[in-house]
Each structure stands twice: as structure tokens, then as C-alpha cells.
Enzyme design. Sequence first.
Site, PDB file in Angstrom:
ATOM      1  CB  SER A 123      -3.416  18.476 -56.381  1.00  0.00           C
ATOM      2  OG  SER A 123      -3.434  19.845 -56.131  1.00  0.00           O
ATOM      3  CE1 TYR A 148      -2.863  18.773 -62.350  1.00  0.00           C
ATOM      4  CE2 TYR A 148      -3.464  20.435 -60.728  1.00  0.00           C
ATOM      5  CZ  TYR A 148      -2.720  19.327 -61.091  1.00  0.00           C
ATOM      6  OH  TYR A 148      -1.842  18.761 -60.194  1.00  0.00           O
ATOM      7  CE  LYS A 152      -3.109  15.516 -60.643  1.00  0.00           C
ATOM      8  NZ  LYS A 152      -2.250  14.368 -60.926  1.00  0.00           N
TER       9      LYS A 152
END
Length: 341
Positions: A123, A148, A152
Site C-alpha cells: 500500500s 496496519y 505492510k
Amino acid sequence: MILITGGAGYIGTHTLVELAMANYDFIVYDNFSNSSEEAIERVSKIIDRDVVYEKGDIRDLQKLEEVFEKYSIDSVIHFAGLKAVGESVRKPLEYYDNNVVGTIRLLECMKKFECKKIVFSSSATVYGDPKTTPIVESFSVGGTTNPYGTSKYMIERILNDLYIADNSFKIVILRYFNPVGAHKSGYIGEDPNGIPNNLMPFISQVAVGKRECLSVFGNDYDTHDGTGVRDYIHVVDLADAHVKAIEYLNSHKFSSEFSVFNIGTGHGYSVLDVIKTFEKVSEKKIPYKITSRREGDVAKCYADPALAERILGWKARKNLLDMCKDSWNWQVKNPDGYKEK
Ligand code: NAD
Ligand code: UDP
């Protein structure tokens, strides 16, 4: 055959359609924690054939091994993961376990079965607050502000270290910008739980009458109208990037590979730009109020997607009007999403 972890989800289902159109064989592996079998049924309708799937968790090594025994899997597209930023702040251990530990289990299994090709869903959040825009892949990463985003970033590092240790792996990391829109059939689309966190599903729900008013998080950013600017990308274009990534990994040019690509359009649109375009396509007024900034938000985030075009031969084709039109079509046809999730 390609294993598609998280293939029943929003981006996964759209990728299944594009892979089927390009004549790839695949099998979906999903625990349906944020999706439903109905989504798989809908994909079958669009592609006019059954979708093979196995229900399982990526942390369940035994189940994964059974799947690798049963099917002849030569590559993996790895979507499976939890993705809600706010929830990750409240449940960090769950996020690291699901996303990071889950990926490690998957990679162990791939190694055991000599399956060395993987495309991973990363992302733009790994860039944190970029110093300038557009963002190029060489910008520093890791300044993430929530579990989150950090999960990643950690997975990217793990994949890089794995490649250093065993360069027979062929790894493509795709850093998605802001996926929106839906398949033109209106059969599949984004189906958020509860109150949507993201802009496009929230606007769609206001337009369809499920919510009264959109909160615009801040109008004092250094952008053309003061509201936050993002690089929205149509999910079908994003799905196509995965087909191109698989083609690239299967090409005989490289015996080993580790590459990272931005997947965005290269255009930045503000919150007010999105509202205006959505109002035009839906012919509905979107009531909104300006509220304070949302913690952790950056002013501007948009990609320089030139590398993906040069190396993968991929380029986004759909514009903001297409994105709003297709989001609206999905919302009108499925006001309650897939329902049975
Ligand atoms: P999604 O939640 O719709 O799809 C993820 C799928 O993975 C779901 O079907 C879920 O049931 C499954 N899953 C979750 N944990 C699992 C586990 N432990 N084992 C097996 N299956 C599991 O999300 P999406 O929007 O399709 O996103 C796909 C990937 O792309 C995710 O990794 C996400 O972090 C990443 N990504 C998404 C966005 C976005 O805005 N949608 C942006 C950047 C990156
Ligand atoms: N946004 C907003 N109201 C909302 C949701 C989002 O004003 O209800 C803004 C947000 O501040 C950002 C943009 O819309 O500028 C995109 O937000 P989203 O959560 O969709 O994506 P991300 O923040 O992950 O880029």
C-alpha cells in the site's frame, strides 16, 4: 495454477475476473473473515464458469500444505489480510498475527513446495507522509503511523530478506494507491462492514440514502481546495496490474526478481473533486460538512506510475468519472452489499 489468497475480497474478486479473461487457471484460498461465498458465486456468473476455492486461513500451515498437495500451484497472488486502519490501532496483535505471521506461514509453505513466484498487495501507506509528490518507488518507506501500515512495511522487509537469502524467489510488490469503483456488471464491488472508513463507499451510502451527511476531514490542507488529495484508482485497472505482474514473473527474461511498483493513475483528486464528480454521475446531492482533520491523514498522496508502465507494460485506463459511475452502479444494485457476509 495461481493460488489467490484473499480472492473472495474486494480486489481479489475483480482480479479473478481479469485473470479468467486472460485464460489463467487459479484457486482461491480465503477464510471469509471479511467476505462471503456469495462473492465467489458472483464472479462465476461474470466469467461463466465455476471458481475453485478452498476455505482456510493463511496461518493454518497444515491446511495450506493440503492445498499445495492437492493443486499444482506455481505462483501466488497474496491479498489475504486485515485492512482497517482504525481497527488495527485497537487490535495490533490481531493485525500483526493475521498479516505478518500469516504471510510467513504462506512463504514457508511456498518454499517447501518450491513455489517461488509471488505478487504481494502492499500500500501507498508505507510511504508515510511523503516529502513531495508525485511519489516514486525510491522514496523512503517505513514512516507508518498505524499497525496496519506497519504490517505492510514489515512484510515488504520480510520479502526482501527472503529474496536476499534465496534469490530463486521472484517477488513483485504492488503498492496500491486508493482502489475504488467496481466491475461494470454491478455483480461485484466493495462491501464494507458497518460505517465505511473510506471516502468512496461513504459517499455512495450517502447518495443511496443510507447515511445523511458526509464529514469532510479538514479543508485547511495545502492543496488546490484545502481538502485531502489522493490517487484514486479503478479496481479493474488495479486487477489488470496483477495480470501484468504474473505475465512479468512468467516471462523468461529473469531467473530471479525482486521489484516494487506503484499502482496509481498519477492524478491527485481532492475530496471535493470526488464529491462533485459523484454528484454528476448519480444526479444526487451529497450533503457534507467540513469537520476537523482525521488523525494520521496526509495532505497529498499520489503516485508516479511510470515504472509500472515501463517494466510491466501497465497503465491505468479509467478516470474519476468511470470510478464514480461504477461505484454508484454497484451501490444501487446492491444497497446492502452481499448481505450474507
Ligand atoms: P478485503 O478485506 O476485501 O479482502 C481481503 C480478503 O482476505 C477477504 O476476503 C478476507 O476474508 C481474506 N482474509 C483475511 N485474513 C485472512 C486469513 N488470515 N486467511 C485467509 N484469508 C484471509 O480487502 P481488499 O480491499 O480486497 O484488499 C486486498 C489486499 O490489498 C489486502 O492485503 C489489503 O491490505 C491490500 N490493500 C487494500 C487497499 C484498499 O484500499 N482496499 C489499499 C492498499 C492495499
Ligand atoms: N475522507 C473524508 N471523509 C470520510 C472519509 C475520508 O473527508 O468520511 C477523506 C480523507 O481525509 C482523505 C480522503 O478522503 O483525504 C481519502 O480517504 P480514505 O480513507 O478513502 O483513504 P486514505 O486516507 O487511506 O488515503
